[in-house]
Design a protein around this motif. Structure first.
Motif, PDB file in Angstrom:
ATOM      1  N   ASP A  73      70.974  77.242 -36.215  1.00  9.35           N
ATOM      2  CA  ASP A  73      70.137  78.054 -37.112  1.00  9.35           C
ATOM      3  C   ASP A  73      69.998  79.498 -36.638  1.00  9.35           C
ATOM      4  OD1 ASP A  73      69.395  75.877 -38.867  1.00  9.35           O
ATOM      5  OD2 ASP A  73      68.292  75.098 -37.133  1.00  9.35           O
ATOM      6  N   ALA A  74      70.248  79.742 -35.358  1.00  5.30           N
ATOM      7  CA  ALA A  74      70.086  81.095 -34.829  1.00  5.30           C
ATOM      8  C   ALA A  74      70.822  81.225 -33.501  1.00  5.30           C
ATOM      9  CB  ALA A  74      68.598  81.410 -34.629  1.00  5.30           C
ATOM     10  N   VAL A  75      71.095  82.468 -33.114  1.00  4.86           N
ATOM     11  CA  VAL A  75      71.694  82.761 -31.810  1.00  4.86           C
ATOM     12  C   VAL A  75      70.693  83.597 -31.009  1.00  4.86           C
ATOM     13  CG1 VAL A  75      73.541  83.978 -30.588  1.00  4.86           C
ATOM     14  CG2 VAL A  75      74.050  82.805 -32.750  1.00  4.86           C
ATOM     15  N   ALA A  76      70.358  83.112 -29.816  1.00  6.11           N
ATOM     16  CA  ALA A  76      69.457  83.869 -28.932  1.00  6.11           C
ATOM     17  C   ALA A  76      70.257  84.316 -27.713  1.00  6.11           C
ATOM     18  CB  ALA A  76      68.295  82.990 -28.493  1.00  6.11           C
ATOM     19  N   PHE A  77      69.961  85.499 -27.200  1.00  6.10           N
ATOM     20  CA  PHE A  77      70.680  85.967 -26.006  1.00  6.10           C
ATOM     21  C   PHE A  77      69.740  86.723 -25.078  1.00  6.10           C
ATOM     22  CE2 PHE A  77      71.383  90.616 -26.588  1.00  6.10           C
ATOM     23  CZ  PHE A  77      70.842  90.764 -27.856  1.00  6.10           C
ATOM     24  N   SER A  78      70.126  86.776 -23.810  1.00  7.41           N
ATOM     25  CA  SER A  78      69.300  87.507 -22.840  1.00  7.41           C
ATOM     26  C   SER A  78      69.614  88.994 -22.964  1.00  7.41           C
ATOM     27  CB  SER A  78      69.571  87.013 -21.419  1.00  7.41           C
ATOM     28  OG  SER A  78      70.944  87.002 -21.129  1.00  7.41           O
ATOM     29  N   ARG A  79      68.613  89.780 -23.359  1.00  7.43           N
ATOM     30  CA  ARG A  79      68.793  91.237 -23.538  1.00  7.43           C
ATOM     31  C   ARG A  79      68.591  91.993 -22.243  1.00  7.43           C
ATOM     32  NH1 ARG A  79      65.147  93.861 -27.998  1.00  7.43           N
ATOM     33  NH2 ARG A  79      66.362  95.704 -27.491  1.00  7.43           N
ATOM     34  N   GLY A  80      67.992  91.348 -21.264  1.00  4.84           N
ATOM     35  CA  GLY A  80      67.723  91.980 -19.975  1.00  4.84           C
ATOM     36  C   GLY A  80      66.466  91.355 -19.386  1.00  4.84           C
ATOM     37  N   LEU A  97      78.800  86.411 -32.910  1.00  4.98           N
ATOM     38  CA  LEU A  97      78.591  85.025 -33.338  1.00  4.98           C
ATOM     39  C   LEU A  97      77.563  84.936 -34.468  1.00  4.98           C
ATOM     40  CD1 LEU A  97      79.547  82.205 -32.586  1.00  4.98           C
ATOM     41  CD2 LEU A  97      77.598  82.034 -31.027  1.00  4.98           C
ATOM     42  N   ALA A  98      76.462  85.673 -34.306  1.00 10.64           N
ATOM     43  CA  ALA A  98      75.425  85.646 -35.344  1.00 10.64           C
ATOM     44  C   ALA A  98      75.998  86.156 -36.665  1.00 10.64           C
ATOM     45  CB  ALA A  98      74.232  86.495 -34.914  1.00 10.64           C
ATOM     46  N   GLN A  99      76.821  87.198 -36.562  1.00 16.07           N
ATOM     47  CA  GLN A  99      77.403  87.742 -37.794  1.00 16.07           C
ATOM     48  C   GLN A  99      78.401  86.776 -38.410  1.00 16.07           C
ATOM     49  OE1 GLN A  99      78.573  91.733 -36.441  1.00 16.07           O
ATOM     50  NE2 GLN A  99      77.417  92.536 -38.183  1.00 16.07           N
ATOM     51  N   SER A 100      79.259  86.184 -37.589  1.00 13.84           N
ATOM     52  CA  SER A 100      80.289  85.330 -38.184  1.00 13.84           C
ATOM     53  C   SER A 100      79.685  84.043 -38.750  1.00 13.84           C
ATOM     54  CB  SER A 100      81.419  85.049 -37.197  1.00 13.84           C
ATOM     55  OG  SER A 100      80.935  84.230 -36.169  1.00 13.84           O
ATOM     56  N   LEU A 101      78.596  83.561 -38.137  1.00 16.32           N
ATOM     57  CA  LEU A 101      77.970  82.335 -38.674  1.00 16.32           C
ATOM     58  C   LEU A 101      76.892  82.662 -39.705  1.00 16.32           C
ATOM     59  CD1 LEU A 101      77.497  80.206 -35.407  1.00 16.32           C
ATOM     60  CD2 LEU A 101      79.324  80.024 -37.102  1.00 16.32           C
ATOM     61  N   ASP A 102      76.588  83.942 -39.801  1.00 10.27           N
ATOM     62  CA  ASP A 102      75.558  84.410 -40.728  1.00 10.27           C
ATOM     63  C   ASP A 102      74.197  83.758 -40.450  1.00 10.27           C
ATOM     64  OD1 ASP A 102      74.554  85.951 -42.744  1.00 10.27           O
ATOM     65  OD2 ASP A 102      75.066  84.543 -44.348  1.00 10.27           O
ATOM     66  N   VAL A 103      73.807  83.829 -39.161  1.00  8.91           N
ATOM     67  CA  VAL A 103      72.485  83.315 -38.754  1.00  8.91           C
ATOM     68  C   VAL A 103      71.729  84.430 -38.041  1.00  8.91           C
ATOM     69  CG1 VAL A 103      73.241  80.894 -38.555  1.00  8.91           C
ATOM     70  CG2 VAL A 103      73.371  82.398 -36.544  1.00  8.91           C
ATOM     71  N   PRO A 104      70.396  84.344 -37.954  1.00  9.86           N
ATOM     72  CA  PRO A 104      69.620  85.399 -37.296  1.00  9.86           C
ATOM     73  C   PRO A 104      69.911  85.509 -35.799  1.00  9.86           C
ATOM     74  CG  PRO A 104      68.201  83.946 -38.576  1.00  9.86           C
ATOM     75  CD  PRO A 104      69.544  83.308 -38.552  1.00  9.86           C
ATOM     76  N   LEU A 105      69.636  86.698 -35.288  1.00  7.85           N
ATOM     77  CA  LEU A 105      69.836  87.004 -33.870  1.00  7.85           C
ATOM     78  C   LEU A 105      68.454  87.163 -33.217  1.00  7.85           C
ATOM     79  CD1 LEU A 105      72.089  87.829 -31.822  1.00  7.85           C
ATOM     80  CD2 LEU A 105      71.766  90.188 -32.594  1.00  7.85           C
ATOM     81  N   ILE A 106      68.335  86.650 -32.005  1.00  2.89           N
ATOM     82  CA  ILE A 106      67.050  86.735 -31.290  1.00  2.89           C
ATOM     83  C   ILE A 106      67.306  87.320 -29.910  1.00  2.89           C
ATOM     84  CG2 ILE A 106      65.117  85.376 -30.372  1.00  2.89           C
ATOM     85  CD1 ILE A 106      66.098  83.261 -32.588  1.00  2.89           C
ATOM     86  N   MET A 299      60.655  81.783 -30.748  1.00  7.02           N
ATOM     87  CA  MET A 299      60.597  83.111 -31.372  1.00  7.02           C
ATOM     88  C   MET A 299      61.082  83.028 -32.826  1.00  7.02           C
ATOM     89  SD  MET A 299      61.897  85.436 -28.122  1.00  7.02           S
ATOM     90  CE  MET A 299      61.868  87.028 -28.943  1.00  7.02           C
ATOM     91  N   TYR A 300      62.094  82.213 -33.051  1.00  4.54           N
ATOM     92  CA  TYR A 300      62.630  82.040 -34.410  1.00  4.54           C
ATOM     93  C   TYR A 300      61.516  81.535 -35.336  1.00  4.54           C
ATOM     94  CZ  TYR A 300      65.451  79.906 -38.163  1.00  4.54           C
ATOM     95  OH  TYR A 300      65.981  79.544 -39.374  1.00  4.54           O
ATOM     96  N   GLU A 301      60.763  80.563 -34.836  1.00  9.16           N
ATOM     97  CA  GLU A 301      59.685  80.007 -35.659  1.00  9.16           C
ATOM     98  C   GLU A 301      58.596  81.031 -35.941  1.00  9.16           C
ATOM     99  OE1 GLU A 301      58.830  76.284 -33.645  1.00  9.16           O
ATOM    100  OE2 GLU A 301      59.756  75.260 -35.366  1.00  9.16           O
ATOM    101  N   ALA A 302      58.452  81.989 -35.014  1.00  6.01           N
ATOM    102  CA  ALA A 302      57.448  83.047 -35.219  1.00  6.01           C
ATOM    103  C   ALA A 302      58.019  84.190 -36.064  1.00  6.01           C
ATOM    104  CB  ALA A 302      56.980  83.571 -33.870  1.00  6.01           C
ATOM    105  N   GLY A 303      59.266  84.053 -36.502  1.00  5.45           N
ATOM    106  CA  GLY A 303      59.898  85.100 -37.313  1.00  5.45           C
ATOM    107  C   GLY A 303      60.344  86.292 -36.474  1.00  5.45           C
ATOM    108  N   ASP A 304      60.427  86.085 -35.163  1.00  7.88           N
ATOM    109  CA  ASP A 304      60.731  87.179 -34.243  1.00  7.88           C
ATOM    110  C   ASP A 304      62.247  87.305 -34.019  1.00  7.88           C
ATOM    111  OD1 ASP A 304      60.626  89.117 -32.309  1.00  7.88           O
ATOM    112  OD2 ASP A 304      59.205  88.051 -31.017  1.00  7.88           O
ATOM    113  N   THR A 305      62.940  87.747 -35.062  1.00  6.69           N
ATOM    114  CA  THR A 305      64.385  87.944 -34.950  1.00  6.69           C
ATOM    115  C   THR A 305      64.657  89.452 -34.992  1.00  6.69           C
ATOM    116  OG1 THR A 305      64.709  87.834 -37.344  1.00  6.69           O
ATOM    117  CG2 THR A 305      64.822  85.757 -36.148  1.00  6.69           C
ATOM    118  N   ILE A 306      65.887  89.854 -34.619  1.00 10.08           N
ATOM    119  CA  ILE A 306      66.179  91.297 -34.633  1.00 10.08           C
ATOM    120  C   ILE A 306      67.455  91.582 -35.410  1.00 10.08           C
ATOM    121  CG2 ILE A 306      65.015  92.185 -32.564  1.00 10.08           C
ATOM    122  CD1 ILE A 306      67.540  91.632 -30.985  1.00 10.08           C
TER     123      ILE A 306
END
Ligand code: ATP
Length: 332
Positions: A73-80, A97-106, A299-306
């Protein structure tokens, strides 16, 4: 939600799948320096080579869980925070990956993830977190809607101090487990204990440990001194943080947290003040994408995507820069 997490702040090229029903699946490819410590450009090269494979394996795993398309449902990554060249590779992979699967990025803060995995596994409400890793040493607590750094190292991280000593005596990286092993056979020697307020310093201990070794003190004894001193400092600050915040829950994070002696000292301290202590299993202590995927799901459940355009990595990303959108309890 089922979330794919990608971690790559330094040595661990790691991908994970968190599924609320299935749990956490982690695939990690570790960079092992041939000699010396972590070399940032070698680490980036390893990251570059290893990320596609660990991500591919994790995605296959997710696909095996159900027939859903896309499998996550989403891709999360370590930003730092972490090594810029490594973070950039992870950021690029996550965006693609988020773009090719068309899912939100976190975008996940790696330090907050260390704390949140402890909170998630323990079921604690509002713990203080002692994070003792290679590059870092700090104590976090929740206050005014953020994870504040209550205390931290003024120079090197706890693990790096240990690793620099072991490099000096010719042991391979990482040094932590070797010091733990050697310390079982040694006698305590005194080394400089430096806590100032809520902050600690490890560089003096490291130099003194090298001098002791060079002067002929048995390496096992120096290892006991290192462990007892560094861990007592960490324990003292963790205790003060519990006292200041009024929290009675402590969670541990970071690769140094795999050390049994450290866990024993923290558990004893908590026991004395009727606080609860929780150390996540080792796979969640060292760098791992599992904690990124788990916090990503929260974060996804809180709507906290970027958006892609605001997903720049930040090698100095501090925990207190993160608005904690997923918690609404009263701050402690
Ligand atoms: P971060 O980016 O979170 O700062 P990191 O890249 O420094 O993380 P971690 O996996 O959290 O990596 O921690 C690695 C460190 O943990 C190394 O310095 C290693 O020596 C230390 N370590 C591993 N096992 C032990 C142990 N049993 N005792 C003490 N230190 C250990």
């Amino acid at each position: 939600p089922r979330v794919l997490g990608i971690e790559g702040t330094a040595w661990a090229a790691s991908a994970a799948v968190y599924d609320p029903e299935d749990g956490v699946y982690i695939e990690t490819d570790a960079y092992q320096p041939e000699s010396g410590g972590i070399d940032p450009s070698e680490a980036a090269e390893h990251m570059h080579n290893a990320i596609p494979e660990v991500v591919g394996t994790a995605l296959d795993y997710a696909a095996g869980l159900s027939d859903g398309d896309p499998p996550i449902d989403a891709v999360a990554f370590s930003r730092g925070p972490g090594l810029g060249p490594c973070l950039r590779i992870v950021g690029t992979a996550a965006r693609a990956l988020a773009q090719s699967l068309d899912v939100p990025l976190i975008g996940v803060n790696h330090m907050v993830a260390h704390l949140e995995i402890g909170r998630h596994r323990s079921g604690f409400d509002s713990p203080v977190c002692l994070n003792a890793s290679g590059a870092n040493a700090h104590v976090l607590g929740f206050h005014n809607g953020r994870y504040q750094v209550l205390g931290e190292t003024m120079d090197t991280g706890a693990g790096n101090a240990i690793d620099k000593f072991t490099r000096h005596v010719g042991w391979s990286h990482p040094g932590g487990p070797k010091v733990e092993e050697a310390a079982r056979e040694g006698e305590y020697i005194e080394l400089p204990y430096v806590v100032k307020g809520m902050d600690f310093s490890f560089s003096g201990i490291m130099s003194a440990a090298k001098q002791e070794y060079d002067a002929g003190t048995p390496v096992e004894d120096v290892c006991v001194g290192l462990q007892e001193t560094i861990f007592a400092m960490l324990t003292e600050v963790a205790e003060r943080a519990l006292s200041l915040t009024g929290s009675n829950e402590l969670v541990l994070g970071g690769g140094v947290g795999q050390n049994e002696r450290l866990r024993e000292m923290l558990a004893a301290m908590c026991d004395q003040r009727d606080a609860e202590f929780y150390a996540p299993e080792p796979r969640f202590l060292r760098d791992n994408a599992g904690m990124i995927a788990v916090l990503g799901a929260t974060m996804y459940e809180a709507g906290d995507t970027i958006g892609i355009d605001e997903s720049r990595i930040d090698s100095d990303f501090r925990p207190d820069q993160v608005p904690v959108t997923w918690r609404d309890e009263e701050s402690v």
